[in-house]
Scaffold this motif. Sequence first.
Motif, short mmCIF file in Angstrom:
data_model
loop_
_atom_site.label_atom_id
_atom_site.label_comp_id
_atom_site.label_asym_id
_atom_site.label_seq_id
_atom_site.Cartn_x
_atom_site.Cartn_y
_atom_site.Cartn_z
N ARG A 1 0.83 -1.22 0.00
CA ARG A 1 0.00 0.00 0.00
C ARG A 1 0.86 1.27 0.00
O ARG A 1 0.53 2.24 -0.66
CB ARG A 1 -0.94 -0.01 1.23
CG ARG A 1 -1.83 1.22 1.33
CD ARG A 1 -2.80 1.29 0.15
NE ARG A 1 -3.62 2.49 0.09
CZ ARG A 1 -3.30 3.59 -0.57
NH1 ARG A 1 -2.13 3.69 -1.20
NH2 ARG A 1 -4.12 4.63 -0.61
N GLN A 2 1.98 1.23 0.73
CA GLN A 2 2.82 2.43 0.87
C GLN A 2 3.50 2.84 -0.45
O GLN A 2 4.04 3.94 -0.55
CB GLN A 2 3.88 2.20 1.95
CG GLN A 2 4.50 0.84 1.86
CD GLN A 2 6.00 0.84 2.05
OE1 GLN A 2 6.57 1.87 2.36
NE2 GLN A 2 6.62 -0.30 1.86
N THR B 1 -1.62 8.31 -1.42
CA THR B 1 -2.69 8.26 -0.42
C THR B 1 -4.04 8.29 -1.13
O THR B 1 -4.93 7.51 -0.85
CB THR B 1 -2.59 9.50 0.51
OG1 THR B 1 -1.20 9.71 0.76
CG2 THR B 1 -3.33 9.28 1.80
N ASN B 2 -4.18 9.23 -2.07
CA ASN B 2 -5.41 9.32 -2.84
C ASN B 2 -5.23 8.52 -4.13
O ASN B 2 -4.44 8.87 -4.98
CB ASN B 2 -5.70 10.80 -3.16
CG ASN B 2 -6.94 10.94 -4.02
OD1 ASN B 2 -7.53 9.95 -4.44
ND2 ASN B 2 -7.32 12.17 -4.28
N ARG C 1 3.02 11.80 -2.30
CA ARG C 1 3.58 10.51 -2.66
C ARG C 1 3.15 10.11 -4.07
O ARG C 1 2.58 9.05 -4.30
CB ARG C 1 3.13 9.47 -1.66
CG ARG C 1 4.29 8.65 -1.13
CD ARG C 1 3.88 7.77 0.00
NE ARG C 1 2.60 7.14 -0.17
CZ ARG C 1 1.87 6.65 0.82
NH1 ARG C 1 2.29 6.71 2.03
NH2 ARG C 1 0.70 6.08 0.59
#
Length: 388
Positions: free
Chosen positions: A36-37, A41-42, A182
């Motif tokens: 996930r990282q 985030t979106n 990110r």
Amino acid sequence: MDAARLKQSWSLVAAHGDQVPLYFYSTLFLAHPETRQMFPTNMAGQRDRLVTALGHIVSHVDQVERLVGFLQELGADHRKFAVRAEHYPAVGEALLATLRHFLGEVWTEDLAAEWAAAYGLVSKVMVESAQAAESVSPPWWVAEILAHERRTFDVAVLTVRPQYLLPFTPGQSVGVSHPSVRSWRYYSPANAPRPDGTLELHVRATPGGVVSSRLVYGCAVGDQIHLASPVGDRLTLWPAGSADLLLLAAGTGWAPVKALVEQVAAENSGRRVDLYVGARSRSEFYDAESIDKMAASYPWLTVTYVVGADPLRPGEVVQVADRALADGDWRARHVFVCGSDEMVGHSVSALTRAGYQAGQLHHEGFGKYWYGPTWRTATAPDDLGGVR
Ligand SMILES: Cc1cc2nc3c(=O)[nH]c(=O)nc-3n(C[C@H](O)[C@H](O)[C@H](O)COP(=O)(O)OP(=O)(O)OC[C@H]3O[C@@H](n4cnc5c(N)ncnc54)[C@H](O)[C@@H]3O)c2cc1C
């Protein structure tokens, strides 16, 4: 490998639209939360990128000799997301689970084996090239902003200096990210490589755009951004040999074209270059000072400005390619086109209708499509990326 079968099954899956990436990412993150990282985030903008790219690449695996350079670049480039070799099987599992889910009864053991083999081949090339790149370049470069000029309301020109030399070829693009965001986006250096290693970036803030807004409105001199390995061969000069050039640029599509003009100046080969540069209005020629300086310094360069929306002719849009075609016959030249997807799409259609051959047209759009390889033969499909 039965590529026709892979393509056909992929088109059945792709018909489910947004459901496909939604299922893919849910499966991936549930089974492998550590992945996930690597994603923003979106996820809204991300959704269709990876899955579409994966599906296209794997189902074109029969053309692997043409895909290979692109996959190597992609593998090396993906180091910027902190992707490691052990993540590839996780993505492969999620891809296969997604295919199984959407194909229902069409999904057989046979077809599963075909997809697994194709993905295995693609990931092997990417993993190996990522490993090979380790000894050549860092996964990303930290770069300091040396100058930040707002040239129009939504366009900024940034001069940045990477902490180590970032080698690139004019016409390529580099990944750019801001430490607070990110996400990575591509921007094209607007210069030929310089002795001091600095790069000039031209960024237009897209409304609601995560990275471009940050770069235009939320950065200042002294800030640091991240840059990633250069990618792309669609706009590099090598296929043009020593031919004269017609360059068509619109908006920030001027950036890589400016790099090409600088390269021609550096090579001092005596080729002729005609440049048509377009903007929606006069005030949007954000780099006119440099363009005028180049036109005055280089006798081999002829510049024509094309104003898209002429207040004297309301409602009539003047396209860069139409103006160039009206001005002359450039069929003996190689043509390089860069701008929005719409501008590039229009230009390529107009030039093709006017008898220009695919092999002499080199183009790149800045739009929403994923970054794809170039197909250089006239008969090859151009559905891997097409104009971006
Ligand atoms: C190879 C390549 C080179 C590029 N070089 C440059 C460059 O030199 N200068 C430059 O300004 N841009 C360039 N771009 C576009 C850039 O990479 C980003 O797509 C753009 O800045 C928007 O990113 P964002 O994160 O701000 O927007 P996002 O957060 O990704 O998107 C926000 C919204 O804008 C829409 N959108 C995304 N991209 C575009 C776009 N390009 N045009 C219109 N709407 C869009 C999305 O659909 C979404 O609705 C290039 C793109 C590619 C593929």
